[in-house]
Enzyme design. Sequence first.
Site, PDB file in Angstrom:
ATOM      1  N   ASP A   1     -22.813   9.628  43.383  1.00  0.00           N
ATOM      2  CA  ASP A   1     -23.053  10.775  44.249  1.00  0.00           C
ATOM      3  C   ASP A   1     -22.069  11.905  43.970  1.00  0.00           C
ATOM      4  O   ASP A   1     -22.410  13.081  44.131  1.00  0.00           O
ATOM      5  CB  ASP A   1     -22.953  10.358  45.716  1.00  0.00           C
ATOM      6  CG  ASP A   1     -24.192   9.620  46.192  1.00  0.00           C
ATOM      7  OD1 ASP A   1     -25.132   9.468  45.391  1.00  0.00           O
ATOM      8  OD2 ASP A   1     -24.228   9.197  47.359  1.00  0.00           O
TER       9      ASP A   1
ATOM     10  N   CYS B   1     -20.406   0.767  44.763  1.00  0.00           N
ATOM     11  CA  CYS B   1     -20.408   2.176  45.169  1.00  0.00           C
ATOM     12  C   CYS B   1     -21.542   2.565  46.114  1.00  0.00           C
ATOM     13  O   CYS B   1     -22.277   1.726  46.608  1.00  0.00           O
ATOM     14  CB  CYS B   1     -20.357   3.068  43.934  1.00  0.00           C
ATOM     15  SG  CYS B   1     -18.661   3.180  43.285  1.00  0.00           S
ATOM     16  N   ASP B   2     -21.681   3.879  46.321  1.00  0.00           N
ATOM     17  CA  ASP B   2     -22.428   4.445  47.446  1.00  0.00           C
ATOM     18  C   ASP B   2     -23.844   3.921  47.626  1.00  0.00           C
ATOM     19  O   ASP B   2     -24.279   3.690  48.752  1.00  0.00           O
ATOM     20  CB  ASP B   2     -22.498   5.974  47.304  1.00  0.00           C
ATOM     21  CG  ASP B   2     -21.172   6.645  47.551  1.00  0.00           C
ATOM     22  OD1 ASP B   2     -20.136   5.965  47.426  1.00  0.00           O
ATOM     23  OD2 ASP B   2     -21.151   7.843  47.848  1.00  0.00           O
ATOM     24  N   LYS B   3     -24.583   3.793  46.554  1.00  0.00           N
ATOM     25  CA  LYS B   3     -25.966   3.323  46.676  1.00  0.00           C
ATOM     26  C   LYS B   3     -26.159   1.949  46.051  1.00  0.00           C
ATOM     27  O   LYS B   3     -27.009   1.179  46.492  1.00  0.00           O
ATOM     28  CB  LYS B   3     -26.928   4.331  46.017  1.00  0.00           C
ATOM     29  CG  LYS B   3     -26.870   5.721  46.630  1.00  0.00           C
ATOM     30  CD  LYS B   3     -27.148   5.696  48.119  1.00  0.00           C
ATOM     31  CE  LYS B   3     -27.000   7.058  48.747  1.00  0.00           C
ATOM     32  NZ  LYS B   3     -25.659   7.646  48.605  1.00  0.00           N
TER      33      LYS B   3
ATOM     34  N   CYS C   1     -13.983   5.121  44.848  1.00  0.00           N
ATOM     35  CA  CYS C   1     -12.988   6.166  45.109  1.00  0.00           C
ATOM     36  C   CYS C   1     -11.926   5.700  46.105  1.00  0.00           C
ATOM     37  O   CYS C   1     -12.119   4.750  46.851  1.00  0.00           O
ATOM     38  CB  CYS C   1     -13.679   7.421  45.621  1.00  0.00           C
ATOM     39  SG  CYS C   1     -14.765   8.176  44.388  1.00  0.00           S
TER      40      CYS C   1
ATOM     41  N   GLU D   1     -27.083  14.795  49.806  1.00  0.00           N
ATOM     42  CA  GLU D   1     -25.743  14.710  50.367  1.00  0.00           C
ATOM     43  C   GLU D   1     -25.029  16.020  50.073  1.00  0.00           C
ATOM     44  O   GLU D   1     -25.000  16.467  48.931  1.00  0.00           O
ATOM     45  CB  GLU D   1     -25.018  13.537  49.709  1.00  0.00           C
ATOM     46  CG  GLU D   1     -23.700  13.173  50.328  1.00  0.00           C
ATOM     47  CD  GLU D   1     -23.105  11.969  49.627  1.00  0.00           C
ATOM     48  OE1 GLU D   1     -23.386  10.839  50.055  1.00  0.00           O
ATOM     49  OE2 GLU D   1     -22.377  12.172  48.637  1.00  0.00           O
TER      50      GLU D   1
ATOM     51  N   SER E   1     -21.480  13.104  52.573  1.00  0.00           N
ATOM     52  CA  SER E   1     -20.711  12.076  51.891  1.00  0.00           C
ATOM     53  C   SER E   1     -19.849  11.341  52.900  1.00  0.00           C
ATOM     54  O   SER E   1     -19.453  11.894  53.927  1.00  0.00           O
ATOM     55  CB  SER E   1     -19.823  12.725  50.830  1.00  0.00           C
ATOM     56  OG  SER E   1     -18.838  11.822  50.382  1.00  0.00           O
TER      57      SER E   1
END
Length: 649
Positions: free
Chosen positions: A114, A156-158, A227, A505, A531
């Site tokens: 992202d 991670c995010d997805k 991150c 996002e 985010s």
Amino acid sequence: MGASQEDLYEIRTKAPGPAGSLPLTRDMLLNAPSGELFGLSQNVGMGWSPERLGGKQYLILSTQGGIRKEDGTPVALGYHTGHWEVGLLMQAAALELSGRGGVPFAGFVSDPCDGRSQGTDGMFDSLPYRNDAAIVFRRLIRSLPTRKGVIGVATCDKGLPAMMLALAAMHELPCIIVPGGVTLPPEQGEDAGKIQTIGARYASGEMTLEEAADLGCRACATPGGGCQFLGTAATAQVVAEAMGMTVPHSALSPSGQPMWEEVARQSARAVTAMEARGLRMKDILTDGAIRNAMVVHAAFGGSTNLLLHIPAIAHAAGLHVPDVQDWTEVNRRVPRLVSVLPNGPEYHPTVRVFLAGGVPEVMLHLRRLGLLDETVLTVTGETLGTVLDWWEASERRQKVRELLVQLDGVDPDDVIMSPEKAESRGLTSTVTFPTGNIAPEGAVIKSTSIDRSVLDSEGVYRHRGKAKVFTTERAAIASIKTGGIQAGDIMVLIGRGPSGTGMEETYQLTSALKHLSFGKYVSLITDARFSGVSTGACFGHVGPEALAGGPIGKLRDGDLIDIVVDTHKLEGTVHFIGSEDQPVSPEAGAEILAAREPHPEMKPDTKLPDDTRLWAALQAVSGGTWKGSVYDVDRITAALEAGKKALGW
């Protein structure tokens, strides 16, 4: 074609084949499906010894990306650091399985970043990817019918939410999540969240070109892991552990280091123990586990994106899907206890949260408050209560907390606080769900991260100002960079929900507002999402979305908007109240908006892919974003049948 080389023509047309013989029996030849028999041929064809074929088969799935040499140097880059090293976790798990007589298999579905796609057309595929990847993961699991259990490695995010959705739906299989860990912050420099604002800060004269280039080079200080802030990636790891889907103290471990790699070996041992005991995902994922995840999310101050993912995981597991009332009730009861990027009050990176004790340490405090269901089972085969008893007296707990003091000079109790200490430091509960004539179905704000200097003495955020309306994120960020946004403005970004952009996002905007000197005096309202690292007076998930007839899509430049958010009571309103010259009541404002036409420039993005348009339609029929943007097959089928009848098909 390149220069001719003689060895190119050294071609064989036959080979001797693997040595040995398959461990077949008469019963297998008479009764086993041909696929299982041919699978044995495939296994030895890939180099597995025929003598070792009799072990139980386990599937390791991951979001691995890129191509690495053995020394870690890149041959081809991945999409992000989060999946760059997870192949090492897969290898550790596989070696543990094979060392115990098992037969490991591995499959991959890589994931996007992202951060890389912020402000680009790539963001149109971000949230839809989650459902698609979960489908592919499930198809891969079912395509190996002989597997006895599944290990999912993701970070991670997805990618991690997709893996959790996939495994949650495997009701009759033992499954386990291995979180991919976190990257380290630079010794001197900025984290990966703040570094994404170098363009806005340079445009505003708040940093030089040389500073941007130098800081940007060092932000990802180690090559693997999510991150350094508690964004969606880190929050998803925390939630996976809170649900009992991981071994204890596995979320947020430092990528590439021995303790991180040991998690994979522990997980391999755990999944074989689950299989031996007959434990399945339906035994682990219960309504109590989902509730625990919501409680831990609130205590950490997690990403608002988990309001999309936790309901989706519950849906996949066939459980009660939490609604706004459930979230509000949890957040009113649960104090925020963790001081971490991006929320503060001290901006500790996530690796410090791990060393302070991570999820089990937070759960010890929550247990004392009576907020957890300790009877739920975890993938260890033990109840949560037993796991927490172990953690409280463990050598591991003592040593990691001591390391935080030795390495960084930080008191663990200043990172993960007691409820009393958190209250004294001014930490408030995590999220608020405002409503109003702009958002009749609701909106969400991470109210705990509104800058305290703009709250009144009662902890209430109030902002009345003129709207500046944008129909594209590109126009909105350009306005920020060129001075079109000033302190006191209310930015409104419309038509960027599922139907317009795949619910993009908008961290490009929220990060700029966070790190510009005047940003805390600006509010943002949108039907898009944020985010996990976003903070400030930013209202997302506004429903109905503008392109579904939501009132937000009828706002115009200069409209007067009134915002009130009580960060203690977790109550809030977002109203259109006419204009400065002619202010009206919220009720009258609702009537004015109802009579207006939609904004003339609002439309689905011209570059929106058909894949995303299909996703938007399917998730809308399934209940939309407040139901987790899932595919509810029964509702979709019913809608299609009704449509066919109406059309006479």
